[in-house]
Design a protein around this motif. Structure first.
Motif, PDB file in Angstrom:
ATOM      1  N   ALA A 105     -22.885  -1.059  21.386  1.00  0.00           N
ATOM      2  CA  ALA A 105     -22.555  -2.060  20.371  1.00  0.00           C
ATOM      3  C   ALA A 105     -21.143  -2.606  20.580  1.00  0.00           C
ATOM      4  N   THR A 106     -20.205  -1.724  20.848  1.00  0.00           N
ATOM      5  CA  THR A 106     -18.812  -2.138  21.025  1.00  0.00           C
ATOM      6  C   THR A 106     -18.656  -3.102  22.192  1.00  0.00           C
ATOM      7  N   SER A 107     -19.385  -2.837  23.259  1.00  0.00           N
ATOM      8  CA  SER A 107     -19.259  -3.678  24.450  1.00  0.00           C
ATOM      9  C   SER A 107     -20.067  -4.971  24.345  1.00  0.00           C
ATOM     10  N   ASP A 108     -21.102  -4.981  23.506  1.00  0.00           N
ATOM     11  CA  ASP A 108     -22.012  -6.130  23.463  1.00  0.00           C
ATOM     12  C   ASP A 108     -21.728  -7.093  22.316  1.00  0.00           C
ATOM     13  N   ILE A 109     -21.199  -6.599  21.204  1.00  0.00           N
ATOM     14  CA  ILE A 109     -21.030  -7.438  20.020  1.00  0.00           C
ATOM     15  C   ILE A 109     -19.589  -7.930  19.939  1.00  0.00           C
ATOM     16  N   PRO A 110     -19.374  -9.242  19.839  1.00  0.00           N
ATOM     17  CA  PRO A 110     -18.004  -9.755  19.669  1.00  0.00           C
ATOM     18  C   PRO A 110     -17.339  -9.120  18.444  1.00  0.00           C
ATOM     19  N   ASP A 111     -16.042  -8.899  18.529  1.00  0.00           N
ATOM     20  CA  ASP A 111     -15.332  -8.192  17.462  1.00  0.00           C
ATOM     21  C   ASP A 111     -15.505  -8.841  16.096  1.00  0.00           C
ATOM     22  N   ASP A 112     -15.421 -10.184  16.060  1.00  0.00           N
ATOM     23  CA  ASP A 112     -15.534 -10.849  14.757  1.00  0.00           C
ATOM     24  C   ASP A 112     -16.930 -10.699  14.171  1.00  0.00           C
ATOM     25  N   TYR A 118     -20.965  -7.926  10.475  1.00  0.00           N
ATOM     26  CA  TYR A 118     -22.182  -7.121  10.307  1.00  0.00           C
ATOM     27  C   TYR A 118     -21.896  -5.882   9.461  1.00  0.00           C
ATOM     28  N   LYS A 119     -20.797  -5.219   9.761  1.00  0.00           N
ATOM     29  CA  LYS A 119     -20.467  -3.990   9.027  1.00  0.00           C
ATOM     30  C   LYS A 119     -20.054  -4.298   7.598  1.00  0.00           C
ATOM     31  N   GLU A 120     -19.259  -5.335   7.411  1.00  0.00           N
ATOM     32  CA  GLU A 120     -18.773  -5.686   6.072  1.00  0.00           C
ATOM     33  C   GLU A 120     -19.930  -6.060   5.155  1.00  0.00           C
ATOM     34  N   TYR A 121     -20.815  -6.950   5.614  1.00  0.00           N
ATOM     35  CA  TYR A 121     -21.883  -7.417   4.744  1.00  0.00           C
ATOM     36  C   TYR A 121     -23.048  -6.429   4.670  1.00  0.00           C
ATOM     37  N   GLY A 122     -23.219  -5.617   5.710  1.00  0.00           N
ATOM     38  CA  GLY A 122     -24.201  -4.550   5.610  1.00  0.00           C
ATOM     39  C   GLY A 122     -23.851  -3.600   4.483  1.00  0.00           C
ATOM     40  N   LYS A 123     -22.570  -3.222   4.423  1.00  0.00           N
ATOM     41  CA  LYS A 123     -22.122  -2.307   3.369  1.00  0.00           C
ATOM     42  C   LYS A 123     -22.133  -2.986   2.007  1.00  0.00           C
ATOM     43  N   ARG A 124     -21.664  -4.225   1.948  1.00  0.00           N
ATOM     44  CA  ARG A 124     -21.563  -4.934   0.673  1.00  0.00           C
ATOM     45  C   ARG A 124     -22.930  -5.181   0.038  1.00  0.00           C
ATOM     46  N   ILE A 125     -23.908  -5.592   0.838  1.00  0.00           N
ATOM     47  CA  ILE A 125     -25.224  -5.910   0.286  1.00  0.00           C
ATOM     48  C   ILE A 125     -26.115  -4.677   0.224  1.00  0.00           C
ATOM     49  N   GLY A 126     -25.881  -3.711   1.101  1.00  0.00           N
ATOM     50  CA  GLY A 126     -26.664  -2.489   1.062  1.00  0.00           C
ATOM     51  C   GLY A 126     -27.813  -2.469   2.047  1.00  0.00           C
ATOM     52  N   VAL A 145     -30.635  -8.296  14.537  1.00  0.00           N
ATOM     53  CA  VAL A 145     -31.198  -9.616  14.272  1.00  0.00           C
ATOM     54  C   VAL A 145     -30.331 -10.683  14.937  1.00  0.00           C
ATOM     55  N   GLY A 146     -29.008 -10.553  14.789  1.00  0.00           N
ATOM     56  CA  GLY A 146     -28.107 -11.510  15.418  1.00  0.00           C
ATOM     57  C   GLY A 146     -28.233 -11.532  16.932  1.00  0.00           C
ATOM     58  N   LYS A 147     -28.429 -10.363  17.519  1.00  0.00           N
ATOM     59  CA  LYS A 147     -28.620 -10.272  18.973  1.00  0.00           C
ATOM     60  C   LYS A 147     -29.922 -10.928  19.387  1.00  0.00           C
ATOM     61  N   ARG A 148     -31.003 -10.578  18.684  1.00  0.00           N
ATOM     62  CA  ARG A 148     -32.333 -11.083  19.055  1.00  0.00           C
ATOM     63  C   ARG A 148     -32.434 -12.593  18.873  1.00  0.00           C
ATOM     64  N   GLU A 149     -31.759 -13.112  17.848  1.00  0.00           N
ATOM     65  CA  GLU A 149     -31.878 -14.537  17.551  1.00  0.00           C
ATOM     66  C   GLU A 149     -31.037 -15.411  18.476  1.00  0.00           C
ATOM     67  N   THR A 150     -29.752 -15.082  18.632  1.00  0.00           N
ATOM     68  CA  THR A 150     -28.862 -15.990  19.376  1.00  0.00           C
ATOM     69  C   THR A 150     -27.830 -15.268  20.233  1.00  0.00           C
ATOM     70  N   ASP A 151     -28.025 -13.980  20.496  1.00  0.00           N
ATOM     71  CA  ASP A 151     -27.034 -13.216  21.252  1.00  0.00           C
ATOM     72  C   ASP A 151     -25.674 -13.303  20.563  1.00  0.00           C
ATOM     73  N   HIS A 152     -25.685 -13.092  19.248  1.00  0.00           N
ATOM     74  CA  HIS A 152     -24.471 -13.136  18.421  1.00  0.00           C
ATOM     75  C   HIS A 152     -23.747 -14.471  18.531  1.00  0.00           C
ATOM     76  N   GLY A 153     -24.550 -15.539  18.486  1.00  0.00           N
ATOM     77  CA  GLY A 153     -23.987 -16.879  18.492  1.00  0.00           C
ATOM     78  C   GLY A 153     -23.599 -17.406  19.849  1.00  0.00           C
ATOM     79  N   ARG A 154     -23.836 -16.632  20.913  1.00  0.00           N
ATOM     80  CA  ARG A 154     -23.418 -17.073  22.249  1.00  0.00           C
ATOM     81  C   ARG A 154     -24.455 -17.951  22.931  1.00  0.00           C
ATOM     82  N   SER A 155     -25.663 -18.004  22.398  1.00  0.00           N
ATOM     83  CA  SER A 155     -26.714 -18.815  23.009  1.00  0.00           C
ATOM     84  C   SER A 155     -26.327 -20.286  22.997  1.00  0.00           C
ATOM     85  N   THR A 156     -26.700 -20.979  24.062  1.00  0.00           N
ATOM     86  CA  THR A 156     -26.430 -22.419  24.158  1.00  0.00           C
ATOM     87  C   THR A 156     -27.671 -23.249  23.857  1.00  0.00           C
TER      88      THR A 156
END
Length: 364
Positions: free
Chosen positions: A59-66, A71-79, A88-99
């Motif tokens: 996860a650390t190497s694959d997911i951009p820091d921001d 993901y962690k902030e809203y996962g905890k906040r919403i539950g 989901v972000g990875k499967r959909e758009t590679d964390h926004g990196r998809s062109t």
């Protein structure tokens, strides 16, 4: 004189013993007490293993820091499980990196947009939605600018967390993922990615949340109006059932709903018989928090004349005041009830829409 000295010595000894007990016990008491959030409101700490799962090296190497932070902030906040959000972000758009089309502008061939690939119709009808607008779908304001922007990662990830929560996560995460993208192969793929992102290599499913943990339910509400309704209704748990009761000390089934809507500045019918035809009918599976669920229960009721009603607070769960012998007002499951008749949405009644419009524009 000797008696007084003896009593004084005894009192001093007892005080010292009590102080020693407090010094020893108080840290344990503090650890067992509910935590308090910074804005002064009291709230039980609803964080569980599903939200604090450690991050794997993958996860650390694959997911951009921001993105990882969001993901962690809203996962905890919403539950919901942060690693499911990230998957989901990875499967959909590679964390926004998809062109591909639809990630940064426009939509793809299916009409989806943004890093979490929301259908524009599901997001709120357009890509950028003022979050105070009634019935905005999943449009969310993650960065505090008052706009739910489907292309903004903070907004989109918060919206995705709310959608997953509303449809069964974290307990029934597979159901929630199926609603997100209706294909079981998609669910399997997301879960596999999520396992790789968690240090334990698992998708942790927590036990049913404690009743004190209201914050995620309120955060996941479709609108601020629904959040007010839920906040009031959930605060009535533990109060007794009283036929004809509308509070503040006791309620009947329709009375607590009537009072909850009134707390948000809205007027709906007082009784179950009036509430049933008042709201717009909602198909099963499309209900959301703030909707009403009705049952063929009670004397003189039928499939066309329900006698019991509950307030939907999350997928499969409702707040209800059931009967005198049924115990206090509480959150229960409506999915297991065999005499369920259907769902309605009072917030789409034309009279309530007018009330909402006046609340937003008092000058009208």
């Amino acid at each position: 004189m000797n008696v007084s000295r003896t009593r004084l010595a005894l009192l001093v000894g007892l005080a010292g013993a009590l102080l020693l007990v407090l010094v020893i016990v108080s840290p344990m008491l503090l650890m067992s007490m509910p935590s308090f959030i910074s804005d002064g409101r009291t709230s039980f700490d609803c964080t569980d293993d599903a939200q604090v799962e450690e991050v794997s090296d993958t996860a650390t190497s694959d997911i951009p820091d921001d993105y990882l932070k969001l993901y962690k902030e809203y996962g905890k906040r919403i539950g919901v499980q942060w690693n499911i959000l990230a998957a989901v972000g990875k499967r959909e758009t590679d964390h926004g990196r998809s062109t591909l089309p639809g990630v940064r502008s426009g939509t793809n061939s299916a009409g989806a947009a943004g890093p979490m690939q929301f259908l524009i119709s599901t997001w709120g009808g357009k890509a950028r939605v003022p979050v105070e607008t009634p019935f905005t779908g999943y449009a969310s304001d993650g960065d505090g600018d008052g706009i739910g922007d489907v292309y903004n990662p903070a907004d989109a990830i918060l919206g995705a967390a709310r959608m997953l929560k509303r449809n069964g996560a974290p307990e029934n995460v597979r159901q929630a993922l199926f609603v997100y993208n209706r294909a079981w192969w998609y669910v399997d793929q997301v879960e596999e990615i999520a396992r790789k992102y968690a240090k334990s290599g698992d998708v942790k499913v927590p036990p049913q949340a404690e009743e004190e943990c209201d914050e995620p339910l309120i955060e996941a509400a479709p609108t601020t109006v629904v959040a007010k309704i839920l906040a009031y209704a959930l605060a009535q748990r533990g109060k007794p059932y009283l036929w004809g009761g509308t509070g503040p000390d006791a309620f009947d089934c329709s009375g607590v709903i009537y009072a909850a809507y009134r707390s948000a500045g809205l007027q709906i019918p007082r009784t179950t018989f009036g509430q049933w035809p008042f709201g717009v009918r909602v198909l099963e599976g499309q209900e959301q928090p703030g909707d009403l669920v009705f049952f063929n229960a009670g004397p003189g009721t039928s499939a066309n004349n329900p006698g019991h009603v509950g307030l939907v607070v999350s997928k499969g769960k409702m707040l209800e005041a059931r009967c005198t012998l049924c115990g206090p007002i509480k959150v229960t499951s409506y999915s297991a009830r065999g005499n369920r008749i259907g769902f309605t949405r009072p917030l789409q009644n034309p009279a309530v829409l007018d009330q909402l419009q006046k609340l937003q524009n008092p000058a009208l």
